[in-house]
Design an enzyme around this catalytic site. Structure first.
Site, PDB file in Angstrom:
ATOM      1  N   GLN A  48      -9.073  -7.953 -10.408  1.00 16.35           N
ATOM      2  CA  GLN A  48      -9.796  -6.773  -9.922  1.00 16.35           C
ATOM      3  C   GLN A  48      -9.504  -5.563 -10.811  1.00 16.35           C
ATOM      4  O   GLN A  48     -10.404  -4.845 -11.240  1.00 16.35           O
ATOM      5  CB  GLN A  48      -9.382  -6.485  -8.481  1.00 16.35           C
ATOM      6  CG  GLN A  48      -9.833  -5.145  -7.939  1.00 16.35           C
ATOM      7  CD  GLN A  48      -9.475  -4.983  -6.471  1.00 16.35           C
ATOM      8  OE1 GLN A  48     -10.099  -5.575  -5.608  1.00 16.35           O
ATOM      9  NE2 GLN A  48      -8.458  -4.197  -6.193  1.00 16.35           N
ATOM     10  N   HIS A 103       0.842  -1.209   0.000  1.00 21.89           N
ATOM     11  CA  HIS A 103       0.000   0.000   0.000  1.00 21.89           C
ATOM     12  C   HIS A 103       0.873   1.254   0.000  1.00 21.89           C
ATOM     13  O   HIS A 103       0.554   2.244  -0.653  1.00 21.89           O
ATOM     14  CB  HIS A 103      -0.884   0.036   1.254  1.00 21.89           C
ATOM     15  CG  HIS A 103      -1.884  -1.077   1.340  1.00 21.89           C
ATOM     16  ND1 HIS A 103      -1.840  -2.041   2.324  1.00 21.89           N
ATOM     17  CD2 HIS A 103      -2.962  -1.377   0.575  1.00 21.89           C
ATOM     18  CE1 HIS A 103      -2.861  -2.876   2.165  1.00 21.89           C
ATOM     19  NE2 HIS A 103      -3.546  -2.508   1.112  1.00 21.89           N
ATOM     20  N   SER A 163       0.566  -8.690   1.698  1.00 20.53           N
ATOM     21  CA  SER A 163      -0.889  -8.743   1.747  1.00 20.53           C
ATOM     22  C   SER A 163      -1.310  -8.538   3.196  1.00 20.53           C
ATOM     23  O   SER A 163      -0.629  -9.010   4.123  1.00 20.53           O
ATOM     24  CB  SER A 163      -1.372 -10.107   1.243  1.00 20.53           C
ATOM     25  OG  SER A 163      -2.711 -10.312   1.647  1.00 20.53           O
ATOM     26  N   ARG A 165      -3.534  -9.971   4.646  1.00 19.21           N
ATOM     27  CA  ARG A 165      -3.844 -11.283   5.225  1.00 19.21           C
ATOM     28  C   ARG A 165      -2.592 -12.032   5.667  1.00 19.21           C
ATOM     29  O   ARG A 165      -2.694 -12.982   6.451  1.00 19.21           O
ATOM     30  CB  ARG A 165      -4.652 -12.115   4.239  1.00 19.21           C
ATOM     31  CG  ARG A 165      -6.070 -11.558   4.041  1.00 19.21           C
ATOM     32  CD  ARG A 165      -6.871 -12.391   3.067  1.00 19.21           C
ATOM     33  NE  ARG A 165      -8.285 -12.044   3.048  1.00 19.21           N
ATOM     34  CZ  ARG A 165      -8.876 -11.367   2.064  1.00 19.21           C
ATOM     35  NH1 ARG A 165      -8.191 -10.952   1.023  1.00 19.21           N
ATOM     36  NH2 ARG A 165     -10.176 -11.090   2.123  1.00 19.21           N
ATOM     37  N   GLU A 192      -1.206  -3.957  -9.151  1.00 13.87           N
ATOM     38  CA  GLU A 192      -1.297  -5.045 -10.132  1.00 13.87           C
ATOM     39  C   GLU A 192      -1.412  -6.396  -9.433  1.00 13.87           C
ATOM     40  O   GLU A 192      -1.693  -7.399 -10.072  1.00 13.87           O
ATOM     41  CB  GLU A 192      -0.064  -5.038 -11.041  1.00 13.87           C
ATOM     42  CG  GLU A 192      -0.054  -3.888 -12.033  1.00 13.87           C
ATOM     43  CD  GLU A 192       1.170  -3.871 -12.931  1.00 13.87           C
ATOM     44  OE1 GLU A 192       2.167  -4.562 -12.591  1.00 13.87           O
ATOM     45  OE2 GLU A 192       1.146  -3.162 -13.943  1.00 13.87           O
TER      46      GLU A 192
HETATM   47  P1  AMP Z   1      -6.552  -3.978  -0.304  1.00 15.70           P
HETATM   48  O1  AMP Z   1      -6.370  -3.164   0.921  1.00 15.70           O
HETATM   49  O2  AMP Z   1      -6.092  -5.386  -0.167  1.00 15.70           O
HETATM   50  O3  AMP Z   1      -7.915  -3.852  -0.920  1.00 15.70           O
HETATM   51  O4  AMP Z   1      -5.561  -3.326  -1.369  1.00 15.70           O
HETATM   52  C1  AMP Z   1      -5.663  -1.980  -1.710  1.00 15.70           C
HETATM   53  C2  AMP Z   1      -4.822  -1.713  -2.936  1.00 15.70           C
HETATM   54  O5  AMP Z   1      -3.466  -2.054  -2.660  1.00 15.70           O
HETATM   55  C3  AMP Z   1      -5.247  -2.568  -4.136  1.00 15.70           C
HETATM   56  O6  AMP Z   1      -5.177  -1.746  -5.283  1.00 15.70           O
HETATM   57  C4  AMP Z   1      -4.218  -3.646  -4.153  1.00 15.70           C
HETATM   58  O7  AMP Z   1      -4.007  -4.176  -5.435  1.00 15.70           O
HETATM   59  C5  AMP Z   1      -2.986  -2.934  -3.662  1.00 15.70           C
HETATM   60  N1  AMP Z   1      -2.007  -3.861  -3.087  1.00 15.70           N
HETATM   61  C6  AMP Z   1      -2.208  -4.725  -2.074  1.00 15.70           C
HETATM   62  N2  AMP Z   1      -1.098  -5.450  -1.848  1.00 15.70           N
HETATM   63  C7  AMP Z   1      -0.175  -5.046  -2.747  1.00 15.70           C
HETATM   64  C8  AMP Z   1       1.172  -5.416  -3.036  1.00 15.70           C
HETATM   65  N3  AMP Z   1       1.800  -6.359  -2.363  1.00 15.70           N
HETATM   66  N4  AMP Z   1       1.804  -4.796  -4.048  1.00 15.70           N
HETATM   67  C9  AMP Z   1       1.173  -3.842  -4.769  1.00 15.70           C
HETATM   68  N5  AMP Z   1      -0.075  -3.448  -4.545  1.00 15.70           N
HETATM   69  C10 AMP Z   1      -0.757  -4.028  -3.545  1.00 15.70           C
END
Ligand code: AMP
Length: 535
Positions: free
Chosen positions: A174, A51, A207, A209, A169
């Site tokens: 998504q 993020h 992630s 998670r 990406e």
């Molecule tokens: P989320 O909080 O999981 O919904 O992710 C929010 C945004 O951060 C989304 O656009 C994801 O694709 C991006 N994102 C999450 N993890 C990563 C990562 N490891 N590398 C790049 N972008 C990420």
């Protein structure tokens, strides 16, 4: 690639402290408090270095960066981890601030959905989802998920009205669904800026998670990128069958006790299953590790990518192709120059421009060689003579349409062009690149412009080359004649490829066209798999 580097610039010397926003009022006041674009990073919190990279990518001089943290209930199915999803608002604010956000917005449920419980409003819906995009990967495993993503994104974008939305990406499906189904993106009311996956040292994507894994589970999770690496190695070794590549990953993960939802090879743009790797495909994987369901993917390439650019003269094709090739580290293959070289040779030999013995003999003995200079410029030699400049002479320009309409010439040149295509790594420009020569190109573009605009450009181009252009009206007639010949010739007439993208270039700058094509390319091949520049 580092998303930061991709975007150039950062902020000025002084920066106001980061603001925390809750209600819609607070958000609206913050939005109204300053002019200039808002760059928006929507998240579900549990912020990590992935993020943070998005936030850094969002930073640009004059723009304010807003991060939202909202665990969206409509994208979670029954039995999924909505209630246990990591929620750490203080940590999120701290991480967002450290990466340079100007504000973090924590909307409550009713701020987004207008009711505390999203089930209270049964009429609620989002933009229509194209069903084919959810036939593969997570689609069948998470019914309703992408509908929920579309719904929340539409609402967030309506509220924030950002100039740019930054997304990862990592969640390729998504990203693809949003691009193709959310009007804000395909109608270009705001720009979607994708950022390459940010990975931990052992290759696992960051992630939210991951924080729920025990140390042993975390070690197991590292098998995800390793399994994908095995598939990439098999491709290097010549394997092309999807079933074999998918099995390879699945077996490795199964053996380690991970529950695999899917390992699937798909076309990165249409997300349709890809039975055989021919060019570029995406191998996506989802597994359950302890309490977490984790995703990863890898782009597999059986050769370097090919971009095919067609279109009539005067659409800026050459300039656009040259700049795009330089940006993406691809070779610029100017096939028009090949036809021009043959035209030049026929003129030199005072040979009539028609089929027959003489033409056969000329083609059989002709040696056409291409090379590329330090700045990527194509050098063309025919029978040992460098004709790179001579092929631009007006008499060659006047003759080339008739030469290009000769089927024998086309056959010989097409064969040679396809040889270049075996390794890929090309941006090829011409008139039948996407339709005939490289039908499997990753990106097929048809550039157009009105005849009047093209005549103006041609005149400017001739002046720049030290030639005296004829009056614009004459140029327009010449252009129309040439179009007619190109579009009506029997062999591979000039027309857009069925699955090509038509780009009208009237009134937009060359830079804007190149930006657009670069964007289209990265909808088919990620920044992670094909970073800008060097290859
Ligand atoms: P989320 O909080 O999981 O919904 O992710 C929010 C945004 O951060 C989304 O656009 C994801 O694709 C991006 N994102 C999450 N993890 C990563 C990562 N490891 N590398 C790049 N972008 C990420």
């Amino acid at each position: 690639m580092d998303g930061h580097a991709m975007l150039g610039k950062v902020d000025g010397p002084t920066k106001a402290p980061m603001v925390i926003l809750h209600s819609n009022n607070e958000l609206d006041q913050w939005l109204a408090a300053a002019a200039g674009p808002v760059h928006f990073v929507p998240t579900m919190g549990g912020l990590h270095r992935g993020h943070q990279q998005l936030i850094r990518a969002a930073r640009r001089a004059g723009a304010r960066v807003l991060v939202s943290v909202f665990v969206n209930p409509t994208q979670f199915g029954a039995g999924e981890d909505f209630t246990t999803y990591p929620r750490h608002p203080d940590g999120d604010a701290q991480q967002a601030g450290a990466a340079g956000a100007d504000a973090v917005w924590f909307p409550a449920m009713d701020h987004v959905y207008g009711a505390a419980n999203p089930g209270d409003n049964p009429g609620r819906s989002g933009p229509p989802l194209k069903p084919f995009l959810i036939r593969t990967l997570c689609g069948p495993w998470r019914p309703g998920h992408f509908e929920g993503v579309l719904m929340v994104m539409e609402r967030l974008l309506e509220r924030v009205q950002p100039a740019v939305v930054v997304m990862g990406e990592k969640d390729w499906q998504q990203l693809t669904v949003l691009r193709q189904c959310l009007p804000a993106f395909y109608e270009q009311r705001c720009r979607l800026l994708p950022v390459p996956v940010v990975r931990e040292e052992d290759g696992l994507p960051y992630s939210s998670r991951n924080s729920r894994l025990s140390p042993a589970q975390r070690r197991q999770a590292a098998l995800l990128p390793q399994g994908l690496g095995d598939a990439a190695a098999a491709v290097q070794g010549g394997e092309r069958r999807a079933a074999v590549l998918e099995q390879l990953v699945r077996r490795r993960l199964d053996a380690a006790g991970l529950a695999v939802d899917y390992a699937q090879l798909v076309d990165p743009l249409t997300l349709q299953p890809c039975p055989h790797l021919d060019g570029v495909a995406l191998l996506g994987v989802a597994v359950h590790v302890g309490p977490a369901r984790l995703l990863d993917h890898r782009f597999l390439l059986s050769r370097k990518p090919i971009i095919a650019i067609d279109g009539p003269a005067g659409t800026g094709k050459s300039t656009v192709t040259r700049l795009l090739a330089a940006r993406l580290g691809l070779l610029h293959l100017d096939t028009g120059a090949m036809y021009r070289a043959v035209a030049w040779l026929m003129l030199e030999n005072r040979q009539p421009i028609r089929s027959g013995e003489a033409l056969q003999q000329l083609l059989e003995t002709m040696e056409l060689r291409l090379a590329w200079g330090d700045h990527g410029q194509q050098v063309i030699r025919i029978n040992g003579v460098d004709v790179s400049d001579a092929v631009r002479l007006p008499r060659v320009t006047a003759t080339v349409p008739r030469v290009a309409a000769l089927p024998e010439v086309r056959q010989v040149l097409t064969r040679q062009q396809r040889m270049f295509g075996r390794q890929g790594g090309l941006v090829s420009e011409g008139r039948d690149m996407g339709t005939a020569v490289f039908p499997h190109a990753e990106l097929k573009v048809y550039l157009t412009a009105t005849a009047a605009e093209r005549a103006r450009r041609r005149a400017a181009d001739m002046t720049q080359r030290g030639q005296t252009p004829p009056p614009l009206a004459t140029l327009e007639v010449q252009i129309a004649e040439r179009d007619h010949l190109d579009c009506t010739r029997t062999e591979a007439p000039l027309r857009p490829a069925e699955d090509g993208v038509v780009v009208a270039t009237d009134g937009i700058s060359v830079e804007q066209v190149v930006d657009k094509l670069e964007d289209l390319f990265h909808q088919r091949l990620s920044h992670e798999a094909w970073p800008a520049g060097h290859h």
